[in-house]
Structures are given as structure tokens and as C-alpha cells.
Design an enzyme around this catalytic site. Structure first.
Site, PDB file in Angstrom:
ATOM      1  N   GLU A  20      11.401 -10.624 -13.335  1.00  0.00           N
ATOM      2  CA  GLU A  20       9.988 -10.479 -13.723  1.00  0.00           C
ATOM      3  C   GLU A  20       9.720  -8.988 -13.767  1.00  0.00           C
ATOM      4  O   GLU A  20       9.671  -8.337 -12.722  1.00  0.00           O
ATOM      5  CB  GLU A  20       9.075 -11.138 -12.680  1.00  0.00           C
ATOM      6  CG  GLU A  20       9.259 -12.624 -12.533  1.00  0.00           C
ATOM      7  CD  GLU A  20       8.770 -13.399 -13.744  1.00  0.00           C
ATOM      8  OE1 GLU A  20       7.974 -12.854 -14.525  1.00  0.00           O
ATOM      9  OE2 GLU A  20       9.205 -14.545 -13.914  1.00  0.00           O
ATOM     10  N   CYS A  35       1.016  -6.310 -12.862  1.00  0.00           N
ATOM     11  CA  CYS A  35       1.951  -6.458 -13.990  1.00  0.00           C
ATOM     12  C   CYS A  35       1.259  -7.103 -15.184  1.00  0.00           C
ATOM     13  O   CYS A  35       1.683  -6.925 -16.319  1.00  0.00           O
ATOM     14  CB  CYS A  35       3.147  -7.283 -13.562  1.00  0.00           C
ATOM     15  SG  CYS A  35       2.672  -8.861 -12.836  1.00  0.00           S
TER      16      CYS A  35
HETATM   17  P1  NAP Z   1      10.796  -1.110  -8.621  1.00  0.00           P
HETATM   18  O1  NAP Z   1      10.836   0.316  -8.283  1.00  0.00           O
HETATM   19  O2  NAP Z   1      11.599  -1.592  -9.778  1.00  0.00           O
HETATM   20  O3  NAP Z   1      11.201  -1.901  -7.283  1.00  0.00           O
HETATM   21  C1  NAP Z   1      11.116  -3.291  -7.192  1.00  0.00           C
HETATM   22  C2  NAP Z   1      11.961  -3.779  -6.041  1.00  0.00           C
HETATM   23  O4  NAP Z   1      13.337  -3.496  -6.310  1.00  0.00           O
HETATM   24  C3  NAP Z   1      11.645  -3.101  -4.703  1.00  0.00           C
HETATM   25  O5  NAP Z   1      11.742  -4.047  -3.676  1.00  0.00           O
HETATM   26  C4  NAP Z   1      12.756  -2.069  -4.596  1.00  0.00           C
HETATM   27  O6  NAP Z   1      13.019  -1.718  -3.268  1.00  0.00           O
HETATM   28  C5  NAP Z   1      13.902  -2.841  -5.186  1.00  0.00           C
HETATM   29  N1  NAP Z   1      15.013  -2.029  -5.639  1.00  0.00           N
HETATM   30  C6  NAP Z   1      14.969  -0.845  -6.272  1.00  0.00           C
HETATM   31  N2  NAP Z   1      16.225  -0.426  -6.559  1.00  0.00           N
HETATM   32  C7  NAP Z   1      17.064  -1.383  -6.073  1.00  0.00           C
HETATM   33  C8  NAP Z   1      18.485  -1.537  -6.039  1.00  0.00           C
HETATM   34  N3  NAP Z   1      19.293  -0.616  -6.578  1.00  0.00           N
HETATM   35  N4  NAP Z   1      19.010  -2.629  -5.435  1.00  0.00           N
HETATM   36  C9  NAP Z   1      18.211  -3.576  -4.890  1.00  0.00           C
HETATM   37  N5  NAP Z   1      16.867  -3.477  -4.889  1.00  0.00           N
HETATM   38  C10 NAP Z   1      16.298  -2.405  -5.490  1.00  0.00           C
HETATM   39  O7  NAP Z   1       9.302  -1.601  -8.927  1.00  0.00           O
HETATM   40  P2  NAP Z   1       7.994  -1.296  -8.071  1.00  0.00           P
HETATM   41  O8  NAP Z   1       7.649   0.137  -8.256  1.00  0.00           O
HETATM   42  O9  NAP Z   1       8.101  -1.851  -6.709  1.00  0.00           O
HETATM   43  O10 NAP Z   1       6.938  -2.220  -8.828  1.00  0.00           O
HETATM   44  C11 NAP Z   1       6.230  -1.834  -9.970  1.00  0.00           C
HETATM   45  C12 NAP Z   1       6.790  -2.478 -11.215  1.00  0.00           C
HETATM   46  O11 NAP Z   1       6.909  -3.870 -11.023  1.00  0.00           O
HETATM   47  C13 NAP Z   1       5.900  -2.309 -12.416  1.00  0.00           C
HETATM   48  O12 NAP Z   1       6.693  -1.917 -13.504  1.00  0.00           O
HETATM   49  C14 NAP Z   1       5.300  -3.692 -12.651  1.00  0.00           C
HETATM   50  O13 NAP Z   1       4.976  -3.978 -13.985  1.00  0.00           O
HETATM   51  C15 NAP Z   1       6.385  -4.562 -12.157  1.00  0.00           C
HETATM   52  N6  NAP Z   1       5.832  -5.842 -11.692  1.00  0.00           N
HETATM   53  C16 NAP Z   1       6.131  -6.965 -12.402  1.00  0.00           C
HETATM   54  C17 NAP Z   1       5.618  -8.197 -11.988  1.00  0.00           C
HETATM   55  C18 NAP Z   1       5.937  -9.460 -12.717  1.00  0.00           C
HETATM   56  O14 NAP Z   1       5.666 -10.526 -12.159  1.00  0.00           O
HETATM   57  N7  NAP Z   1       6.485  -9.428 -13.902  1.00  0.00           N
HETATM   58  C19 NAP Z   1       4.803  -8.270 -10.853  1.00  0.00           C
HETATM   59  C20 NAP Z   1       4.530  -7.105 -10.155  1.00  0.00           C
HETATM   60  C21 NAP Z   1       5.055  -5.896 -10.593  1.00  0.00           C
HETATM   61  P3  NAP Z   1      12.370  -0.415  -2.585  1.00  0.00           P
HETATM   62  O15 NAP Z   1      10.905  -0.540  -2.682  1.00  0.00           O
HETATM   63  O16 NAP Z   1      12.897  -0.511  -1.197  1.00  0.00           O
HETATM   64  O17 NAP Z   1      12.910   0.751  -3.357  1.00  0.00           O
END
Ligand code: NAP
Length: 516
Positions: free
Chosen positions: A257, A296
């Protein structure tokens, strides 16, 4: 400063080293640290598979549904504490915090209700009706859905620490699959407190719920073919995880997602007298400012017939101007800061990138306070040939008006330039125009929301994800699908076609319940 521990193999455990710090985005004061260094992720997975899985499966669908209802109530008992933490660590106003926390308990309760739909199924769900396969009905086929024997690994985004964990957990636990939950680190305090409540409630059997606060370490390298990874976050991280060689090698089911350039399309028939127009202005304002635009599903591109642009921009600027930005702990505040320093930097960069091809109607990239990660609601108007608006998600209180002719085919082409989205909203009272637009954008959007005078009083806003409707979208939105009632269990269930003597297959595996 407190240390947020992980709950693994039946015990709370602090990771080694200093770990990562979590902050109050309003004051920039450090609140907590967390680390998962030193945790044996292979053992965490084994604990889920060997202890949690069998214990959950033993309980059957109806009993697991009851567990979800009990979990919802247990978490609800701590609602006020969770709301306070959400304000403190997430920069959320109380209203924003409720959206997340009540969304979490509401989704758990909804799945407890959906569980009743499937009745007293025990080891499997029949999937649709049986079918004659041979010359006569003697040789018969029936599809069934059985819980996978692995673990559900849930990697969640920072913006919905409570809801994201609950919506994924609800589906996996109901399916009979143990969960390992990892929240986004910057705002993990709410999820961590929820995890404490879940563990202290002793509702779930041992091994059914584990919680990682901090990095996922080498968890993904240790996953196997019966495990499921459900990820929510940016498309960049989603692509990285999906491409993990271990997951590829074992064909692990991965649900992504990701982000989305959600369009709101104002039909040419909707003038300022229409109820649908007030709905449009209210929804765009809500989407841009609720959770400081960190949703999102928030609208990023506002398609407006060119001849109406001036009026629409004036009305939106006026409406956004009424939103009081400030300390989310104060009762009059309608919008707080974005959640972290890196979000703040990213949003400011994004506004600058959008503004290179657009005019700023209100707001902008300049900080509005000395302390805290505050950004003003920022509305831009794209100039002709603007591209960035269709390519870059600016995850904050930011959206861009994109003028178009009012023709359905142009609206469709512009909306689909987002490359795949979670939700598109369409505002019109003209059935033919709406139908053309809905069918034209549906292949590129997981959900299409239609606003009109007829629903103006009742429609829930397009940014709201409901457990009964699917959530997800193609292309840049990740290509995943969650929720949608019992459909949401799919990633955790294996669909198997059972073929054999009708007299055995029919009574043993048939049933009247069918998915969808
Ligand atoms: P993110 O930076 O991509 O991180 C998401 C998750 O992935 C976090 O738990 C992060 O952990 C983890 N992560 C990052 N690198 C990783 C790796 N190499 N291995 C395993 N896990 C890893 O996103 P975010 O900044 O938290 O969230 C914002 C984004 O999410 C926006 O782009 C938004 O549009 C999207 N979003 C989408 C939805 C949907 O339902 N489609 C809902 C909400 C948000 P850490 O935090 O520990 O780095």
C-alpha cells in the site's frame, strides 16, 4: 526519555545500543528511543509460526472474531491515553488523533462483525459454490480457503500508527495467522502503548502477537513461502521490499500500500449554488488539513474547469484560511505540525518543486514558527504543461489546482496521469458525464468516490478508508488491496481447488458462504 521495547517471544525486550529517537513535532523535544538491535528475528518468526499459528487456528473463525471484538474494547478503554500520545508524538490535533485511534478500534469491531458472516467455519472457508467437473456430477470441484501456516509481517507507515496496525491485524488474526507488527518509527509511541494494552489483556494466545519497535533488521531475509508481508509506506520503500531477493526466491506474498496523487474532479455542471460544490470545498479543505495532509488518501490534484478556476481558488483559499494552525494540544487548533524533521524537509522541498511549475495561491515552503515542524496549508495552481504535480507526492498540507476544459475525456486523461491511485473523487450531478469519468478512471484507481447533491448530506469524506470497501490501488499506489470485508483476509489464506468424488468433496468442503 523512555525506552520503547519490543514484544518478542513472550517478553518485552529493549534492543542494544542507543537506537533511534522519537520527538514531539510541536516542540522538537525528544520523547523516547527505540532499538531492535540484538533481537533474533529468525526466532521471532519461529515463535509466531510454531506457537501462535496453531493456537489461533485451533480457535476457528467465529471464536477469532470474538477475540477481535474483545481487543477492540480493551484498546478503547485506553482511548484517552492513546489520544494524548498521538497529540504528543504525532503532532495530531485531538480530532486527528481520534481519526486514527477510533479508526483502529472501529476496524477491529467491524471485522468481529464480518466474522459472523462466515458463521461457524472452523479450519477453512468454502469459496463459492461447488462445480461439476466430469461427465456427470460424480467428479466434483470445490474451492476452499485455508489459513497459511506462516506469519504475517506488517510494516506500517508513520501517519496512522494505530489504524494501520489494527486494520492489518484484524484481517490476519481473523484468518488464523499470527502477526508481527512494526510501526513507522517516528510516531511509534501510540502503537507501542497499544501493543502493551494488547499484551496485558492476555486475550490473544501466546505467539499470536509480537511487536517490533525500531528497525525490521534482517526479518525479511528470514521469511519463507507460507509467510505474508503487508507493507504500507512510500512507493520507494515498497519497491525496495518487494524486490528483496529472499522474498522473490520464495515467492512470498507481498501486499504493498503505497503513495498516491489522489485527484478530485469537479464536473463542469457543478456551480457554486450546488450542494455538491459545498461538499467539494469542504472535502478538499478537510483532506488538505486533516493530519496536516499526511493521509495516503488526501487529495493532491484538484481538477477544475478552467473557466471556474478563479472562483474555486478564491473559495478554497478562504476556506483554508479559516483553519487555525498551531499547537495541536490547544482546543481551537485545527491543524498541527507534520510529524518529523524529515517530513518537514521533504514537504518544503516538494512545495518548491511544485512551485517551479505552478503559482502559489496561499501558504508556501517558509516555516511559520521558530520551533516545531509547521507548514501552512498550501494551495497551488498548475501552469500549463506542469508535470511535477502528476509525479511527486508532497506528503503534507499541500494540493494543486489543475485547470482542464471540463470534457470527460480530458478529466480521465489527467486523473490517470498519476500512474495509479488509491482514491479519486468525482463531483457532478450529470449521470452520463459521471458514468464516463468513473469507467475511464476505474482501471487506474482502487476506489472512486462520487459526490453529488443527492449524497451531499450523507457522504462520508473520500479520504476515509472504510473496512467494508477495499483499500489500495494499482501502479504507484502499490498494486495492493486490503480490507473490503472478508476479501481482506485473502493475503493470509491459500485458495485450494479440491477435486474428487462429489459424495465426499461436497459434504466435506462445500458450503453456502461465498467470498464477495
Ligand atoms: P516509509 O519511509 O516508506 O516507511 C514505511 C515503513 O517501512 C516504516 O515502518 C519504515 O520503518 C519501514 N522501512 C523503511 N525502510 C525499510 C527497509 N529497508 N526494510 C524494512 N522496513 C523498512 O514511509 P513513511 O514515511 O512511514 O510513510 C509515508 C508514506 O506512506 C507516504 O508516501 C504515504 O502516501 C504512504 N502511505 C500509504 C498508505 C496506504 O494505505 N496506501 C497509508 C499511509 C501512508 P522506519 O520508520 O523504522 O524507517
Amino acid at each position: 526519555m523512555i525506552t520503547l521495547e519490543s514484544y518478542v517471544q513472550g517478553a518485552w525486550r529493549a534492543g542494544d545500543g542507543e537506537g533511534r529517537s522519537l520527538f514531539n513535532p510541536t516542540t522538537e523535544e525528544p520523547l523516547a528511543t527505540c532499538s531492535t538491535a540484538g533481537i533474533d528475528f529468525g526466532a521471532v518468526l519461529d515463535h509466531a509460526r510454531d506457537t501462535g499459528g496453531p493456537a489461533l487456528r485451533e480457535r476457528g473463525f467465529a471464536r477469532r472474531g470474538e477475540l477481535l471484538q474483545a481487543l477492540s474494547s480493551a484498546i478503547h478503554d485506553y482511548r484517552h491515553e492513546l489520544l494524548d500520545l498521538s497529540v504528543k508524538n504525532g503532532g495530531n490535533t485531538r480530532g486527528d488523533a481520534k481519526f486514527d485511534v477510533d479508526g483502529a478500534t472501529g476496524t477491529l469491531a467491524a471485522y468481529a462483525y464480518f466474522a459472523k458472516e462466515v458463521g461457524d467455519c472452523d479450519a477453512f472457508l468454502p469459496d463459492g459454490e461447488g462445480v461439476k467437473l466430469g461427465r456427470t456430477a460424480r467428479f466434483w470441484g470445490q474451492h476452499i480457503l485455508v489459513p497459511k501456516r506462516g506469519a504475517a509481517i506488517h510494516v506500517n507507515a508513520f501517519n496512522f500508527p494505530a489504524w494501520n496496525m489494527a486494520e492489518k491485524m484484524a484481517c490476519a488474526l481473523l484468518a488464523g495467522v499470527p502477526v508481527i507488527e512494526k510501526p513507522g518509527t517516528p510516531s511509534a509511541m501510540v502503537a507501542w502503548r497499544m501493543a502493551q494494552v494488547i499484551v496485558e489483556s492476555e486475550l490473544l494466545p501466546e505467539g499470536a502477537f509480537q511487536f517490533l519497535c525500531g528497525s525490521a533488521g534482517d526479518l525479511l531475509e528470514r521469511m519463507g513461502p507460507q509467510d505474508t508481508l503487508a507493507f504500507t509506506g512510500s512507493s520507494k520503500t515498497g519497491a525496495l521490499l518487494r524486490g528483496n531477493p529472499n522474498l522473490v526466491r520464495h515467492n512470498v506474498h507481498v501486499n504493498v500500500e503505497a503513495d498516491s496523487l489522489n485527484p478530485a474532479i469537479l464536473g463542469p455542471d457543478v456551480d457554486s449554488e450546488a450542494d455538491a460544490y459545498d461538499l467539494f470545498v469542504a472535502n478538499v479543505t478537510l483532506d488538505m488539513t486533516q493530519k496536516a495532509g499526511q493521509k495516503c488518501t488526501a487529495v493532491r490534484r484538484i481538477l477544475v474547469p478552467a473557466e471556474r478556476c478563479e472562483d474555486v481558488v478564491r473559495d478554497l483559499v478562504e476556506s483554508l484560511g479559516r483553519v487555525q494552525v498551531g499547537d495541536p494540544a490547544e482546543s481551537g487548533t485545527r491543524m498541527g505540525p507534520v510529524a518529523s524533521q524529515s517530513q518537514f524537509d521533504d514537504v518544503r522541498d516538494g512545495i518548491a518543486a511544485l512551485a517551479a511549475e505552478a503559482d502559489v495561491a496561499c501558504g508556501g515552503a517558509d516555516p511559520i514558527r521558530d520551533k516545531g515542524f509547521f507548514i501552512e496549508p498550501t494551495l497551488l495552481v498548475a501552469r500549463e504543461e506542469a508535470r511535477t504535480v502528476h509525479e511527486r507526492e508532497v506528503f503534507g498540507p499541500v494540493a494543486t489546482v489543475v485547470p482542464y476544459s471540463g470534457a470527460a475525456d480530458e478529466a480521465i486523461a489527467l486523473a490517470n496521469r498519476g500512474g495509479g491511485g488509491l482514491v479519486a473523487s468525482v463531483y457532478s450531478n450529470v449521470a452520463g458525464w459521471k458514468r464516463e469519468v468513473v469507467l475511464g478512471i476505474s482501471p487506474w484507481h482502487g476506489r472512486v468516490w462520487i459526490g453529488s447533491d443527492r449524497v451531499a448530506e450523507q457522504a462520508l469524506p473520500p479520504g476515509m478508508v472504510l473496512p467494508a470497501s477495499t483499500h489500495g490501488g494499482p501502479g504507484r499506489a502499490g498494486g495492493g488491496e486490503e480490507l473490503g470485508g472478508i476479501r481482506g483476509l485473502s493475503p493470509y489464506l491459500q485458495r485450494t481447488a479440491v477435486q474428487g468424488f462429489q459424495g465426499f468433496v461436497g459434504p466435506s468442503f462445500g458450503g453456502s458462504w461465498s467470498e464477495g
